[in-house]
Motif scaffolding. Structure first.
Motif, PDB file in Angstrom:
ATOM      1  N   GLN A 118      41.113  31.700  74.312  1.00 59.74           N
ATOM      2  CA  GLN A 118      41.280  33.086  74.102  1.00 59.74           C
ATOM      3  C   GLN A 118      42.187  33.874  74.015  1.00 59.74           C
ATOM      4  OE1 GLN A 118      37.682  34.900  73.122  1.00 59.74           O
ATOM      5  NE2 GLN A 118      38.773  37.060  72.944  1.00 59.74           N
ATOM      6  N   GLU A 119      43.285  33.217  74.479  1.00 60.88           N
ATOM      7  CA  GLU A 119      44.669  34.769  74.008  1.00 60.88           C
ATOM      8  C   GLU A 119      44.874  33.567  72.807  1.00 60.88           C
ATOM      9  OE1 GLU A 119      47.275  33.270  77.030  1.00 60.88           O
ATOM     10  OE2 GLU A 119      46.097  33.798  78.117  1.00 60.88           O
ATOM     11  N   HIS A 120      44.870  33.115  72.301  1.00 61.48           N
ATOM     12  CA  HIS A 120      45.339  32.900  71.290  1.00 61.48           C
ATOM     13  C   HIS A 120      44.298  33.815  69.458  1.00 61.48           C
ATOM     14  CE1 HIS A 120      46.860  30.730  67.613  1.00 61.48           C
ATOM     15  NE2 HIS A 120      45.826  30.369  66.518  1.00 61.48           N
ATOM     16  N   VAL A 121      43.160  33.784  70.044  1.00 61.88           N
ATOM     17  CA  VAL A 121      42.335  34.949  69.652  1.00 61.88           C
ATOM     18  C   VAL A 121      43.169  36.355  69.879  1.00 61.88           C
ATOM     19  CG1 VAL A 121      40.525  36.468  69.571  1.00 61.88           C
ATOM     20  CG2 VAL A 121      40.026  33.694  69.872  1.00 61.88           C
ATOM     21  N   ALA A 122      43.372  36.957  70.801  1.00 59.87           N
ATOM     22  CA  ALA A 122      44.648  38.218  71.007  1.00 59.87           C
ATOM     23  C   ALA A 122      45.589  38.557  69.815  1.00 59.87           C
ATOM     24  CB  ALA A 122      44.552  38.642  72.520  1.00 59.87           C
ATOM     25  N   GLU A 123      46.208  37.019  70.071  1.00 61.09           N
ATOM     26  CA  GLU A 123      47.141  36.903  69.451  1.00 61.09           C
ATOM     27  C   GLU A 123      47.374  36.984  68.102  1.00 61.09           C
ATOM     28  OE1 GLU A 123      48.873  33.086  70.008  1.00 61.09           O
ATOM     29  OE2 GLU A 123      49.715  33.568  72.591  1.00 61.09           O
ATOM     30  N   LEU A 124      46.162  36.853  67.935  1.00 55.68           N
ATOM     31  CA  LEU A 124      45.655  36.928  65.824  1.00 55.68           C
ATOM     32  C   LEU A 124      45.476  38.327  65.683  1.00 55.68           C
ATOM     33  CD1 LEU A 124      43.849  33.186  65.249  1.00 55.68           C
ATOM     34  CD2 LEU A 124      46.257  34.308  63.946  1.00 55.68           C
ATOM     35  N   GLY A 125      44.706  39.510  66.529  1.00 53.16           N
ATOM     36  CA  GLY A 125      44.007  39.878  66.808  1.00 53.16           C
ATOM     37  C   GLY A 125      42.957  40.996  65.810  1.00 53.16           C
ATOM     38  N   PHE A 126      42.246  39.320  66.606  1.00 51.74           N
ATOM     39  CA  PHE A 126      40.549  39.443  66.551  1.00 51.74           C
ATOM     40  C   PHE A 126      39.389  39.868  67.881  1.00 51.74           C
ATOM     41  CE2 PHE A 126      41.695  36.001  63.009  1.00 51.74           C
ATOM     42  CZ  PHE A 126      41.577  36.886  62.340  1.00 51.74           C
ATOM     43  N   SER A 127      40.462  40.298  68.917  1.00 55.53           N
ATOM     44  CA  SER A 127      39.424  40.515  70.057  1.00 55.53           C
ATOM     45  C   SER A 127      38.868  41.007  70.117  1.00 55.53           C
ATOM     46  CB  SER A 127      40.669  41.348  71.273  1.00 55.53           C
ATOM     47  OG  SER A 127      41.792  40.136  71.457  1.00 55.53           O
ATOM     48  N   GLU A 128      38.094  41.993  69.108  1.00 53.00           N
ATOM     49  CA  GLU A 128      36.801  43.429  68.699  1.00 53.00           C
ATOM     50  C   GLU A 128      36.025  42.646  67.602  1.00 53.00           C
ATOM     51  OE1 GLU A 128      36.352  45.997  70.288  1.00 53.00           O
ATOM     52  OE2 GLU A 128      37.737  45.445  71.389  1.00 53.00           O
ATOM     53  N   MET A 129      36.575  40.948  67.105  1.00 48.57           N
ATOM     54  CA  MET A 129      35.623  40.038  66.485  1.00 48.57           C
ATOM     55  C   MET A 129      34.996  38.732  67.014  1.00 48.57           C
ATOM     56  SD  MET A 129      37.430  41.633  62.787  1.00 48.57           S
ATOM     57  CE  MET A 129      35.944  40.757  61.631  1.00 48.57           C
ATOM     58  N   ALA A 130      36.260  38.171  67.764  1.00 48.12           N
ATOM     59  CA  ALA A 130      35.725  36.825  67.942  1.00 48.12           C
ATOM     60  C   ALA A 130      35.416  36.648  69.942  1.00 48.12           C
ATOM     61  CB  ALA A 130      36.286  35.901  67.579  1.00 48.12           C
ATOM     62  N   LEU A 131      34.519  35.854  70.080  1.00 45.29           N
ATOM     63  CA  LEU A 131      34.983  35.802  71.413  1.00 45.29           C
ATOM     64  C   LEU A 131      34.806  34.251  71.823  1.00 45.29           C
ATOM     65  CD1 LEU A 131      34.598  36.162  74.400  1.00 45.29           C
ATOM     66  CD2 LEU A 131      31.835  36.773  73.619  1.00 45.29           C
ATOM     67  N   TYR A 132      36.005  33.609  72.837  1.00 39.63           N
ATOM     68  CA  TYR A 132      35.391  32.066  72.772  1.00 39.63           C
ATOM     69  C   TYR A 132      34.821  31.378  74.145  1.00 39.63           C
ATOM     70  CZ  TYR A 132      36.725  27.300  73.818  1.00 39.63           C
ATOM     71  OH  TYR A 132      36.535  26.147  75.040  1.00 39.63           O
ATOM     72  N   LEU A 133      34.537  30.990  74.389  1.00 38.44           N
ATOM     73  CA  LEU A 133      33.962  30.586  75.177  1.00 38.44           C
ATOM     74  C   LEU A 133      33.426  29.168  76.081  1.00 38.44           C
ATOM     75  CD1 LEU A 133      30.429  33.006  74.736  1.00 38.44           C
ATOM     76  CD2 LEU A 133      32.057  32.659  76.939  1.00 38.44           C
ATOM     77  N   SER A 134      34.009  28.504  77.325  1.00 43.28           N
ATOM     78  CA  SER A 134      33.999  26.950  77.185  1.00 43.28           C
ATOM     79  C   SER A 134      32.590  27.227  77.556  1.00 43.28           C
ATOM     80  CB  SER A 134      34.719  26.438  78.360  1.00 43.28           C
ATOM     81  OG  SER A 134      34.391  27.418  79.333  1.00 43.28           O
ATOM     82  N   HIS A 135      32.433  25.598  77.317  1.00 49.22           N
ATOM     83  CA  HIS A 135      31.240  24.862  77.621  1.00 49.22           C
ATOM     84  C   HIS A 135      30.879  24.508  78.988  1.00 49.22           C
ATOM     85  CE1 HIS A 135      28.159  22.184  78.122  1.00 49.22           C
ATOM     86  NE2 HIS A 135      27.014  21.406  76.870  1.00 49.22           N
ATOM     87  N   PRO A 136      30.070  24.212  79.867  1.00 50.18           N
ATOM     88  CA  PRO A 136      30.139  24.512  81.232  1.00 50.18           C
ATOM     89  C   PRO A 136      30.227  22.929  82.257  1.00 50.18           C
ATOM     90  CG  PRO A 136      27.849  24.997  80.562  1.00 50.18           C
ATOM     91  CD  PRO A 136      28.675  25.304  78.683  1.00 50.18           C
TER      92      PRO A 136
END
Length: 518
Positions: free
Chosen positions: A197-215
């Motif tokens: 999710q931190e890498h998502v933010a670094e790419l500037g995609f925080s308003e377009m992508a969300l990462y979720l782990s498997h439980p």
């Protein structure tokens, strides 16, 4: 030493849980096992355990009835819930009963041990924690965000959800998008170490992508990808760039990744359907994986299952029922080698073949225990395995446990090989039974087997087999209106004329005459 009981209607799950707790035997000991809530109450009244490990899905009395009763009548007893489902309703019961933890199957040895150690700390401290938090607006948002993340995770996995409304401001982009895609990624290394999710933010995609782990599976994760409704670029161009970037990102850590992408859905409530498409895509991974990465776009075309021709299936089923675990492992290795020798096989093909083996083993198990179907938790586990090696390893453990469970009660536990052969024949007479095949099953020379069988029984083996088949044919002639060729095939004869000849030789009349007489 703290006594405990385990409550689960699946004997294999109970066996596996106790195995995972063996390193804590100096601190705890199991005083009983129960298959349902009523049995559990009898054990609790008798032994007064310090803690209980229980499943939610059980016959007679399930966890939704057992938990409130225990919370009211045994408030000091520590409760640990294990379940193949993570529905909000179950979590509500768990919270109201003040359980220590709610663990999803399949859980690791570390998970169950850490939870039990937590129970021991609570017992040793004899303290009850009653904490009230006054949440600031920022804390409320964080609570909403954490709740929404769990809600989306449950929507993806298809767990029961009563309220699908998203409340956090941070995930407003997901509420307002009608073009939602799901990307499921399976990594060769644990994904929780990569801070995706931190890498998502670094790419500037925080308003377009969300990462979720498997439980429960650290090698599996999800990206929820949302295209703004007014975007001037195509979804496919964005997703291709996004996935390629993360493939490179994971490769920089030495991780090989496999991706499945869904088609579009219009609301978060449709994410489970999207996940099913991702699974279908990932199941097209070649069983013999050679490339460094694997990327699959929309799995809209259905691939026909390719049959795996394995000539040792009958021997495998016999070894499982006879409790010959080492031989079972050797045969599973042979099956794995057989799969590797077919380059065109996909993961779906291998899963289907293992499923067929499991179904046949369940028919065998039906003779010994009342539970004859694989548990839903087992199906859920297999559906989320996307590695041939991991799949082989899972089924190796499953069939090994099944063989060990059958060993003490197998009908083949008798020592006399001729009696074993007679038992096997009575149970498998419709199959293509030959002296050579039986000799291989029972580790005998075929000539010696024929000689010993005739000496002990007074008849040749083929005569013994024919007598059993004809007796079964007579029952079908008496009780059914099947065609004669159907009866012949049902009792093991592919050749109708041979069936008629054997029947008349043994009974003195034809099958038609026998049916008319009845």
């Amino acid at each position: 030493m703290y006594p405990f009981i385990i409550v689960d209607d699946e004997p294999l799950i109970r066996m596996g849980t106790l195995k995972k707790l063996e390193t804590l035997n100096e601190k705890i000991h199991c005083v009983g096992e129960a298959g349902n809530g009523e049995q559990a109450l009898e054990l609790i009244e008798r032994y007064h355990p310090a803690f209980v490990i229980l499943d939610m899905e059980m016959p007679v009395m399930d966890g939704t009835r057992l938990l409130p009763f225990l919370a009211e009548h045994f408030p000091d007893m520590q409760l640990i819930v294990i379940s193949g489902y993570k529905s909000f309703d179950y979590i509500k019961y768990a919270i109201s009963a003040n359980v220590i933890d709610y663990i999803l199957k399949p859980f690791t040895e570390e998970q169950i041990q850490q939870t039990v150690l937590q129970a021991l700390r609570r017992l040793e401290a004899s303290e009850s924690i009653d904490q009230k938090l006054r949440l600031s607006e920022e804390q409320k948002e964080m609570a909403y965000y954490e709740y929404d993340l769990q809600l989306i995770q449950n929507l993806i996995l298809g767990y029961a959800v009563t309220d699908t409304a998203l409340n956090s401001q941070k995930l407003g982009f997901l509420r307002h998008s009608s073009r939602i895609y799901l990307a499921a990624v399976r990594s060769s290394m644990p994904l929780d170490a990569f801070r995706l999710q931190e890498h998502v933010a670094e790419l500037g995609f925080s308003e377009m992508a969300l990462y979720l782990s498997h439980p429960t599976n650290t090698l599996l994760g999800f990206f929820v990808l949302c295209i703004p409704n007014d975007a001037d670029f195509t979804p496919q161009s964005f997703y291709q760039k996004f996935v390629q970037d993360f493939i490179s990102h994971l490769q920089s850590y030495g991780s090989v990744s496999y991706w499945g992408i869904s088609s579009a859905c219009q609301a978060p409530e449709q994410l489970h359907g999207a996940y099913e498409k991702c699974r279908a895509a990932l199941n097209t991974i070649p069983a013999l994986q050679t490339s460094s990465q694997y990327y699959v776009w929309h799995p809209d075309t259905k691939n026909e299952i390719q049959e795996i021709r394995w000539n040792k299936k009958e021997e495998f089923l016999f070894r499982v029922e006879a409790g010959m675990t080492d031989a079972v492992f050797q045969l599973l290795q042979d099956l794995q080698d057989c799969c590797r020798a077919i380059p065109s096989l996909t993961l779906a093909d291998v899963k289907y073949h293992y499923h067929q083996l499991t179904e046949e083993c369940m028919l065998i198990l039906k003779h010994y225990v009342s539970q004859t179907n694989p548990s839903q938790s087992m199906h859920n586990i297999v559906k989320e395995i996307f590695s041939p090696e991991e799949l082989h390893s899972y089924y190796r453990q499953f069939f090994g446990n099944l063989s060990e469970m059958l060993k003490p009660q197998s009908v083949y536990a008798v020592q006399d090989p001729i009696e074993q052969i007679q038992i096997y024949t009575r149970r498998n007479y419709p199959k293509n039974l030959t002296v050579e095949f039986l000799a291989s099953l029972f580790y005998m020379n075929s000539s010696y087997l024929s000689h010993l069988f005739r000496k002990r029984t007074g008849v040749k083996y083929v005569s013994y087999l024919n007598s059993i088949r004809i007796e079964q044919a007579k029952k079908l002639l008496e009780t059914t209106d099947r065609k004669l060729y159907q009866i012949a095939k049902a009792v093991g004869y592919e050749n109708n004329k041979y069936f008629f000849r054997v029947f008349k030789k043994l009974e003195g009349i034809t099958p038609e005459q026998y049916r008319k007489m009845q």
